[in-house]
Design a protein around this motif. Structure first.
Motif, PDB file in Angstrom:
ATOM      1  N   ALA A 389       0.809  -1.216   0.000  1.00 46.84           N
ATOM      2  CA  ALA A 389       0.000   0.000   0.000  1.00 46.84           C
ATOM      3  C   ALA A 389       0.844   1.270   0.000  1.00 46.84           C
ATOM      4  O   ALA A 389       0.302   2.376  -0.031  1.00 46.84           O
ATOM      5  CB  ALA A 389      -0.932  -0.003   1.211  1.00 46.84           C
ATOM      6  N   GLY A 390       2.166   1.122   0.043  1.00 50.33           N
ATOM      7  CA  GLY A 390       3.056   2.271   0.006  1.00 50.33           C
ATOM      8  C   GLY A 390       3.274   2.949   1.344  1.00 50.33           C
ATOM      9  O   GLY A 390       3.858   4.032   1.404  1.00 50.33           O
ATOM     10  N   HIS A 391       2.847   2.314   2.436  1.00 49.40           N
ATOM     11  CA  HIS A 391       3.042   2.917   3.759  1.00 49.40           C
ATOM     12  C   HIS A 391       4.487   2.775   4.234  1.00 49.40           C
ATOM     13  O   HIS A 391       4.958   3.600   5.033  1.00 49.40           O
ATOM     14  CB  HIS A 391       2.096   2.277   4.773  1.00 49.40           C
ATOM     15  CG  HIS A 391       0.651   2.558   4.508  1.00 49.40           C
ATOM     16  ND1 HIS A 391       0.149   3.832   4.356  1.00 49.40           N
ATOM     17  CD2 HIS A 391      -0.412   1.717   4.351  1.00 49.40           C
ATOM     18  CE1 HIS A 391      -1.153   3.774   4.132  1.00 49.40           C
ATOM     19  NE2 HIS A 391      -1.518   2.508   4.115  1.00 49.40           N
ATOM     20  N   ILE A 392       5.156   1.720   3.811  1.00 49.63           N
ATOM     21  CA  ILE A 392       6.587   1.583   4.093  1.00 49.63           C
ATOM     22  C   ILE A 392       7.292   1.239   2.787  1.00 49.63           C
ATOM     23  O   ILE A 392       6.715   0.591   1.910  1.00 49.63           O
ATOM     24  CB  ILE A 392       6.885   0.515   5.171  1.00 49.63           C
ATOM     25  CG1 ILE A 392       6.374  -0.872   4.753  1.00 49.63           C
ATOM     26  CG2 ILE A 392       6.303   0.915   6.514  1.00 49.63           C
ATOM     27  CD1 ILE A 392       6.783  -1.978   5.714  1.00 49.63           C
ATOM     28  N   SER A 393       8.515   1.687   2.662  1.00 49.16           N
ATOM     29  CA  SER A 393       9.279   1.456   1.439  1.00 49.16           C
ATOM     30  C   SER A 393       9.834   0.041   1.411  1.00 49.16           C
ATOM     31  O   SER A 393       9.892  -0.643   2.449  1.00 49.16           O
ATOM     32  CB  SER A 393      10.427   2.456   1.336  1.00 49.16           C
ATOM     33  OG  SER A 393      11.383   2.211   2.361  1.00 49.16           O
ATOM     34  N   LEU A 394      10.264  -0.385   0.238  1.00 50.24           N
ATOM     35  CA  LEU A 394      10.912  -1.696   0.116  1.00 50.24           C
ATOM     36  C   LEU A 394      12.154  -1.754   0.997  1.00 50.24           C
ATOM     37  O   LEU A 394      12.418  -2.774   1.645  1.00 50.24           O
ATOM     38  CB  LEU A 394      11.266  -1.956  -1.348  1.00 50.24           C
ATOM     39  CG  LEU A 394      11.882  -3.325  -1.689  1.00 50.24           C
ATOM     40  CD1 LEU A 394      11.478  -3.754  -3.098  1.00 50.24           C
ATOM     41  CD2 LEU A 394      13.399  -3.305  -1.593  1.00 50.24           C
ATOM     42  N   THR A 395      12.894  -0.637   1.036  1.00 54.77           N
ATOM     43  CA  THR A 395      14.104  -0.602   1.877  1.00 54.77           C
ATOM     44  C   THR A 395      13.756  -0.781   3.347  1.00 54.77           C
ATOM     45  O   THR A 395      14.414  -1.543   4.069  1.00 54.77           O
ATOM     46  CB  THR A 395      14.849   0.730   1.680  1.00 54.77           C
ATOM     47  OG1 THR A 395      15.241   0.842   0.309  1.00 54.77           O
ATOM     48  CG2 THR A 395      16.087   0.799   2.562  1.00 54.77           C
ATOM     49  N   ASP A 396      12.704  -0.091   3.802  1.00 55.37           N
ATOM     50  CA  ASP A 396      12.289  -0.223   5.202  1.00 55.37           C
ATOM     51  C   ASP A 396      11.740  -1.619   5.486  1.00 55.37           C
ATOM     52  O   ASP A 396      11.940  -2.160   6.584  1.00 55.37           O
ATOM     53  CB  ASP A 396      11.240   0.827   5.544  1.00 55.37           C
ATOM     54  CG  ASP A 396      11.847   2.204   5.736  1.00 55.37           C
ATOM     55  OD1 ASP A 396      13.065   2.282   5.956  1.00 55.37           O
ATOM     56  OD2 ASP A 396      11.106   3.192   5.656  1.00 55.37           O
TER      57      ASP A 396
END
Length: 419
Positions: A389-396
């Motif tokens: 959903a875009g609330h956290i990035s792939l990196t995070d």
């Protein structure tokens, strides 16, 4: 040894003593850091206060520095990074340092009842021993609270707080609230599989379960006598289930089944604390939470239909209820189905038949499988949802959920493993 709930102050206790015998009077006035040809002084009390309240407290370089040996600046920086301590803090006044330590402890303790739960164990859990695991689970709780709109208030939390009902009635209320399906828990042949069924039932009720996976969690638990943690949250309480002293071998699955149920009962009681639990006690007294957990897994009505004439009958009961033989014997004694002499004889036989403490090498699971177990299936699915959903990035996501243990290209494998 008396079985009791103890209100211990070991969690978050402030002291400048170090494990292994260092006390304030033994510490020299200054610790010296070697930077080229220079020796940079650090106040010993500051050095001890900061490192003592960290995961590196018992490292040889820390102990050696306090004993008067120089510590290279490069080694000091590595220790500081691992302990998550900004290194300039080591050069701050002692009162500033003590306040920072207090604030850190207060924040970490926000997920705990201000006590520890100890049963038949003289071991105390120090906050530093589980600090990184606590931080990690609290971070996941915070993200889920912030972004997961599907979460609702969890009425199971504190369900039987201050209850004056009977043990059987409280067990019934818990079973109904969880929609506990004991037949499904008992159906698998192995106790390990039964444990995973129980985990799944808890997670379906917004009780997240993290399980120890030695090389795929933020902190090793080697040498730590520790059974688990319950972490407070109104919507997603977290359980961390330890495998026991990993240097001496994993806890048997049957004991982990009982420990998981005990931790669940603590959440229903509104108790959030580290738990130490000795599974081989012969004490005949036990706290209410233990009795409720025993009633849930080994109901009185079913126990009354069984006879305990020999060790084979004990083993059959343990296999039936998916607990350890010692738990079955304790339950039979509690219900006065066996006398003390028989109880003691059974415990002697079980003690003699225990495997040696030195466990052989274990095959390590695939990283994505181990991370699924540590995060828990339900938490993993919800965190994947936050990333999608875009609330956290792939990196995070890689940092928080995968602990940077696998590459971004393996997220698809993790997703498939979680299901």
């Amino acid at each position: 040894m008396n079985i009791a709930i103890t209100r211990e102050g070991s969690i978050g206790r402030q002291t400048t003593a170090l494990r292994g015998g260092f006390v304030a009077d033994d510490i020299r006035m200054q610790v010296f850091l070697a930077l080229g040809r220079e020796r940079v002084p650090v106040e010993s009390e500051v050095f001890a206060a900061l490192f003592h309240n960290s995961v590196v407290s018992n490292r040889a370089p820390v102990r050696n520095a306090l004993a008067g040996r120089s510590l290279s600046f490069a080694a000091f920086l590595r220790l500081s990074r691992e302990a998550e301590i900004p290194y300039p803090l080591f050069f701050a006044p002692l009162d500033v340092v003590e306040e920072q330590v207090r604030l850190k402890t207060e924040k970490l303790m926000s997920g705990f009842t201000k006590s520890s739960f100890s049963m038949s164990s003289r071991h105390q859990v120090e906050l530093r021993d589980i600090e990184l695991i606590v931080k990690d689970l609290l971070r996941k709780q915070e993200l889920l609270r912030q972004y997961d709109q599907s979460l609702v208030k969890n009425d199971f939390v504190g369900l039987i707080r201050r209850s004056r009902r009977s043990v059987n009635e409280d067990a019934r209320r818990i079973a109904e609230a969880l929609e506990l399906d004991l037949a499904a828990v008992r159906k698998p042949k192995s106790k390990e599989d039964a444990l995973q069924v129980l985990v799944g039932q808890l997670e379906s009720k917004q009780i997240l379960v993290s399980q120890s996976t030695r090389l795929h969690m933020p902190q090793l638990l080697d040498g730590v006598k520790f059974s688990g943690i319950t972490l407070k949250d109104k919507r997603v309480p977290f359980i961390f289930l330890a495998s026991g002293d990993e240097k001496e071998g994993f806890e048997p699955p049957g004991r982990r089944v009982f420990t998981l149920m005990l931790l669940t009962v603590l959440i229903a009681q509104g108790t959030f604390a580290p738990v130490t639990y000795e599974g081989h006690s012969r004490d005949e007294e036990s706290p209410r939470a233990y009795e409720i957990a025993a009633e849930l897994l080994m109901p009185t009505a079913e126990m009354r239909t069984l006879s305990f004439n020999d060790l084979d009958s004990v083993l059959e009961a343990a296999n039936r209820f998916k607990v350890t033989p010692s738990a079955a014997v304790m339950r039979a004694r509690r219900l006065q189905q066996i006398d003390y002499e028989t109880f003691s004889a059974f415990m002697d036989e079980l003690e003699a038949s225990r495997p040696g403490s030195q466990a052989g090498p274990r095959r390590q699971p695939l990283a994505v499988r181990a991370l699924k177990k540590y995060n828990g299936v339900e938490c993993s699915r919800r965190m994947l949802g936050l990333m999608d959903a875009g609330h956290i990035s792939l990196t995070d996501f890689r940092r928080i959920v995968l602990l940077n243990k696998v590459a971004a290209s393996q997220i698809a494998d993790f997703r498939a493993e979680v299901g």
